[in-house]
Design a protein around this motif. Sequence first.
Motif, PDB file in Angstrom:
ATOM      1  N   SER A   1       0.841  -1.185   0.000  1.00 17.62           N
ATOM      2  CA  SER A   1       0.000   0.000   0.000  1.00 17.62           C
ATOM      3  C   SER A   1       0.876   1.236   0.000  1.00 17.62           C
ATOM      4  CB  SER A   1      -0.889   0.000   1.248  1.00 17.62           C
ATOM      5  OG  SER A   1      -1.617   1.198   1.317  1.00 17.62           O
ATOM      6  N   LEU A   2       0.626   2.121  -0.904  1.00 15.37           N
ATOM      7  CA  LEU A   2       1.363   3.373  -0.993  1.00 15.37           C
ATOM      8  C   LEU A   2       0.333   4.454  -1.303  1.00 15.37           C
ATOM      9  CD1 LEU A   2       4.203   4.510  -0.834  1.00 15.37           C
ATOM     10  CD2 LEU A   2       4.401   4.223  -3.303  1.00 15.37           C
ATOM     11  N   SER A   3      -0.154   5.131  -0.226  1.00 18.34           N
ATOM     12  CA  SER A   3      -1.314   6.003  -0.310  1.00 18.34           C
ATOM     13  C   SER A   3      -2.474   5.169  -0.808  1.00 18.34           C
ATOM     14  CB  SER A   3      -1.007   7.201  -1.219  1.00 18.34           C
ATOM     15  OG  SER A   3       0.100   7.923  -0.696  1.00 18.34           O
ATOM     16  N   SER A   4      -3.134   5.599  -1.891  1.00 16.19           N
ATOM     17  CA  SER A   4      -4.267   4.834  -2.388  1.00 16.19           C
ATOM     18  C   SER A   4      -3.879   3.903  -3.518  1.00 16.19           C
ATOM     19  CB  SER A   4      -5.359   5.799  -2.898  1.00 16.19           C
ATOM     20  OG  SER A   4      -4.846   6.564  -3.967  1.00 16.19           O
ATOM     21  N   THR A   5      -2.610   3.925  -3.903  1.00 16.50           N
ATOM     22  CA  THR A   5      -2.161   3.100  -5.018  1.00 16.50           C
ATOM     23  C   THR A   5      -1.059   2.166  -4.555  1.00 16.50           C
ATOM     24  OG1 THR A   5      -2.653   4.876  -6.565  1.00 16.50           O
ATOM     25  CG2 THR A   5      -1.200   3.138  -7.335  1.00 16.50           C
ATOM     26  N   ALA A   6      -1.201   0.900  -4.869  1.00 16.21           N
ATOM     27  CA  ALA A   6      -0.189  -0.068  -4.468  1.00 16.21           C
ATOM     28  C   ALA A   6       0.844  -0.212  -5.565  1.00 16.21           C
ATOM     29  CB  ALA A   6      -0.844  -1.409  -4.186  1.00 16.21           C
ATOM     30  N   VAL A   7       2.078  -0.446  -5.161  1.00 11.65           N
ATOM     31  CA  VAL A   7       3.138  -0.776  -6.101  1.00 11.65           C
ATOM     32  C   VAL A   7       3.685  -2.130  -5.709  1.00 11.65           C
ATOM     33  CG1 VAL A   7       3.760   1.609  -6.574  1.00 11.65           C
ATOM     34  CG2 VAL A   7       4.885   0.410  -4.708  1.00 11.65           C
ATOM     35  N   THR A   8       4.101  -2.886  -6.678  1.00  8.83           N
ATOM     36  CA  THR A   8       4.621  -4.214  -6.372  1.00  8.83           C
ATOM     37  C   THR A   8       6.111  -4.142  -6.067  1.00  8.83           C
ATOM     38  OG1 THR A   8       5.248  -4.775  -8.628  1.00  8.83           O
ATOM     39  CG2 THR A   8       2.959  -5.179  -7.990  1.00  8.83           C
ATOM     40  N   ILE A   9       6.571  -5.109  -5.270  1.00  4.71           N
ATOM     41  CA  ILE A   9       8.001  -5.244  -5.050  1.00  4.71           C
ATOM     42  C   ILE A   9       8.703  -5.450  -6.388  1.00  4.71           C
ATOM     43  CG2 ILE A   9       9.762  -6.771  -4.089  1.00  4.71           C
ATOM     44  CD1 ILE A   9       8.637  -4.991  -2.019  1.00  4.71           C
ATOM     45  N   ASP A  10       8.064  -6.191  -7.276  1.00  7.48           N
ATOM     46  CA  ASP A  10       8.646  -6.403  -8.599  1.00  7.48           C
ATOM     47  C   ASP A  10       8.856  -5.078  -9.325  1.00  7.48           C
ATOM     48  OD1 ASP A  10       8.734  -9.099  -8.228  1.00  7.48           O
ATOM     49  OD2 ASP A  10       6.888  -9.526  -9.323  1.00  7.48           O
ATOM     50  N   ASN A  11       7.894  -4.174  -9.200  1.00  8.03           N
ATOM     51  CA  ASN A  11       8.038  -2.884  -9.866  1.00  8.03           C
ATOM     52  C   ASN A  11       9.149  -2.055  -9.232  1.00  8.03           C
ATOM     53  OD1 ASN A  11       6.086  -3.304 -11.807  1.00  8.03           O
ATOM     54  ND2 ASN A  11       4.442  -2.331 -10.645  1.00  8.03           N
ATOM     55  N   LEU A  12       9.250  -2.109  -7.909  1.00  9.21           N
ATOM     56  CA  LEU A  12      10.333  -1.397  -7.244  1.00  9.21           C
ATOM     57  C   LEU A  12      11.683  -1.986  -7.648  1.00  9.21           C
ATOM     58  CD1 LEU A  12       8.873  -1.053  -3.626  1.00  9.21           C
ATOM     59  CD2 LEU A  12       9.239   0.799  -5.257  1.00  9.21           C
ATOM     60  N   ASN A  13      11.730  -3.291  -7.785  1.00  3.59           N
ATOM     61  CA  ASN A  13      12.960  -4.009  -8.088  1.00  3.59           C
ATOM     62  C   ASN A  13      13.378  -3.881  -9.549  1.00  3.59           C
ATOM     63  OD1 ASN A  13      15.088  -6.044  -7.867  1.00  3.59           O
ATOM     64  ND2 ASN A  13      13.639  -7.456  -8.824  1.00  3.59           N
ATOM     65  N   ARG A  14      12.416  -3.577 -10.410  1.00  3.56           N
ATOM     66  CA  ARG A  14      12.612  -3.709 -11.852  1.00  3.56           C
ATOM     67  C   ARG A  14      13.814  -2.936 -12.376  1.00  3.56           C
ATOM     68  NH1 ARG A  14       7.449  -1.968 -14.711  1.00  3.56           N
ATOM     69  NH2 ARG A  14       8.095  -0.001 -13.763  1.00  3.56           N
ATOM     70  N   ASP A  15      14.004  -1.723 -11.919  1.00  6.40           N
ATOM     71  CA  ASP A  15      15.066  -0.891 -12.462  1.00  6.40           C
ATOM     72  C   ASP A  15      16.302  -0.834 -11.562  1.00  6.40           C
ATOM     73  OD1 ASP A  15      13.548  -0.217 -14.734  1.00  6.40           O
ATOM     74  OD2 ASP A  15      12.458   1.291 -13.593  1.00  6.40           O
ATOM     75  N   LEU A  16      16.352  -1.699 -10.549  1.00  4.63           N
ATOM     76  CA  LEU A  16      17.510  -1.734  -9.670  1.00  4.63           C
ATOM     77  C   LEU A  16      18.565  -2.693 -10.216  1.00  4.63           C
ATOM     78  CD1 LEU A  16      15.763  -1.938  -6.171  1.00  4.63           C
ATOM     79  CD2 LEU A  16      16.538   0.094  -7.399  1.00  4.63           C
ATOM     80  N   PRO A  17      19.826  -2.481  -9.865  1.00  4.68           N
ATOM     81  CA  PRO A  17      20.836  -3.492 -10.216  1.00  4.68           C
ATOM     82  C   PRO A  17      20.486  -4.832  -9.587  1.00  4.68           C
ATOM     83  CG  PRO A  17      21.886  -1.449  -9.475  1.00  4.68           C
ATOM     84  CD  PRO A  17      20.417  -1.312  -9.181  1.00  4.68           C
ATOM     85  N   ASP A  18      20.959  -5.898 -10.192  1.00  6.37           N
ATOM     86  CA  ASP A  18      20.763  -7.228  -9.636  1.00  6.37           C
ATOM     87  C   ASP A  18      21.927  -7.533  -8.696  1.00  6.37           C
ATOM     88  OD1 ASP A  18      20.357  -9.868  -9.024  1.00  6.37           O
ATOM     89  OD2 ASP A  18      19.979 -10.514 -11.089  1.00  6.37           O
ATOM     90  N   PHE A  19      21.627  -7.507  -7.386  1.00  7.70           N
ATOM     91  CA  PHE A  19      22.656  -7.727  -6.380  1.00  7.70           C
ATOM     92  C   PHE A  19      22.754  -9.191  -5.960  1.00  7.70           C
ATOM     93  CE2 PHE A  19      21.154  -3.322  -5.723  1.00  7.70           C
ATOM     94  CZ  PHE A  19      22.346  -2.639  -5.903  1.00  7.70           C
ATOM     95  N   SER A  20      21.985 -10.061  -6.568  1.00 12.51           N
ATOM     96  CA  SER A  20      21.845 -11.430  -6.077  1.00 12.51           C
ATOM     97  C   SER A  20      23.084 -12.291  -6.287  1.00 12.51           C
ATOM     98  CB  SER A  20      20.649 -12.106  -6.755  1.00 12.51           C
ATOM     99  OG  SER A  20      20.912 -12.390  -8.120  1.00 12.51           O
TER     100      SER A  20
END
Length: 558
Positions: A31-50
């Motif tokens: 939940s982010l205010s009235s709109t939810a964002v997915t972890i996948d969306n947050l992760n999408r443009d990040l470097p892959d640290f795995s």
Amino acid sequence: MGIFKPSIKTIKSTSYQLLKGLGGGILILLSLSSTAVTIDNLNRDLPDFSYAGYKNGAEPLAFATANTINVADYGAKADDGNDDTKAFHKALAAASDSDSPIVVQIPAGRFIVSDILYLERDNLILRGAGSGATTLYFPRPLRYLPDPPELAELRQYLKTMNKRQREKSHNIDLAFSQYAWSGGFIWTRIKNERVKPYLEEYDQQPAPLALPTQGKRGDDRLKVDNASQLRVGQIININWYNREGKDSPLLKAIYPGVEVTGSHHWNFPNRPLVSQASRIVAINNNTVVINDVLLHDINGLTTDITQKAYLQNIGIEEFSIEFPRSAYVAHHVEQGFNGIYLTRLFDGWVKNIDIINADSGILSEESANVSISNVATKGDHKAHYTVAMGDTHNLLAKNITVNNTAIHPLSFNTFSTKSVYTGCEIYHAPILDQHSGANHQNLFDNITLHATLDTEQLAQRRYPAFKGGGAGYWKPTHGAGSSFWNINVVFKNGLDVAKPITLYGVDDGPNANVIGVHGNTDIDIEYGPNANIKMQNKAIHQAPSLYQYQLQQRLGGE
């Protein structure tokens, strides 16, 4: 492989949900205010640290060993008050004479060691009986030992450049110590190999094994002009050079949209500005597949592939390192109460180690694919570093507990890339340090800071949680892709004022990802330029560790 890029769209919601996705993946809605964002969306443009850690996080911290050598069999005797150094040297020499994977076992008890213990062979584990059972006590600092030949260039550099710590208010004008950021009593070493380049007169340009011709950042494959000198299983260094000066394409890739002020970025055109140590896992004609993903594009940049010597499969585990209480003199003039020094190590680990009263607990140079886990630093002595990363690639520091005061509690230093601190906790004067020098695409992940505001900080409602250390000739503080995920700041005071506390400290590191930074009171964040700040004042409970989330996505687990 590469950065995970799901095609799931943002979904409207007002509550937290956890849903199973197709193919064993996980879709998490926040939940982010009235709109939810997915972890996948947050992760999408990040470097892959795995890919950080031993064997890229895909295997446990262990390997099969054929033999065990016990230091007690060579004369070491616990708790007798006598020096055990010769016995440890004999045991390590015997281990070096063996061709099979081997454990050097240290029994329970307290052992006194007054010299450096060099670990100089592959497939070696130095193991105690547990951090609460086995203690290695080092009564004297490194400064009283013969100068290590591997640090000769550093000593000359410090003298030539007249490196001194000057603090007029404390009447201090003292020469830097060679042990301020180097050296350790347990030292992974390839004998006579240069630890780190300082002076150009010692530079030797290695002949390239191949020239990359094509490759994209985030991909695990690249094309080369000729793969005849490459082989599967080989450790290579993929190098990016800045030979085009202040406005080069490489500097624009590392530091997009900002002015690069540090002259070291262009004054050494024949040294790699970025170097990625990777293992070849497949070769098909002139296409090479590596064990992780490219830091940068190949096309349009000056690159080559070279080779260095690395130690492999070294484990250091299950004991305490203790130094005597000593006076703190000044920054950069440390005597050398340094615990572990990791140099030229590829695929190794340190685990279950307590470090007491160190100047620096664990230091690293030119190492990759190393896991450091369950390490606690403690004691009354003020430290320079606790667990520090310098010139590392894919180094993972997990569950580091800082119970002592340190100038740089957790630090990404010069040339560090794709390295990770995760699950760490800092109890004294906590800061998250990035130490300049083309360090970029590193991750502070799921870390708790226990902060006490001093009188001025209370009045201003400001706390320097982020720090940009290092010399001006290496600025900016960091490059793009440096990331903070789910950072919890626990303030011990200042909670009785209904006004946010501002976290600040880095104003020149571009394109940082600052996601899920929160505390036990409302916070504001100052970070620039072009910082990607999201989920401020919101803990990420569903995916508290970005590293673990990305690792599960890559390995297909849950």
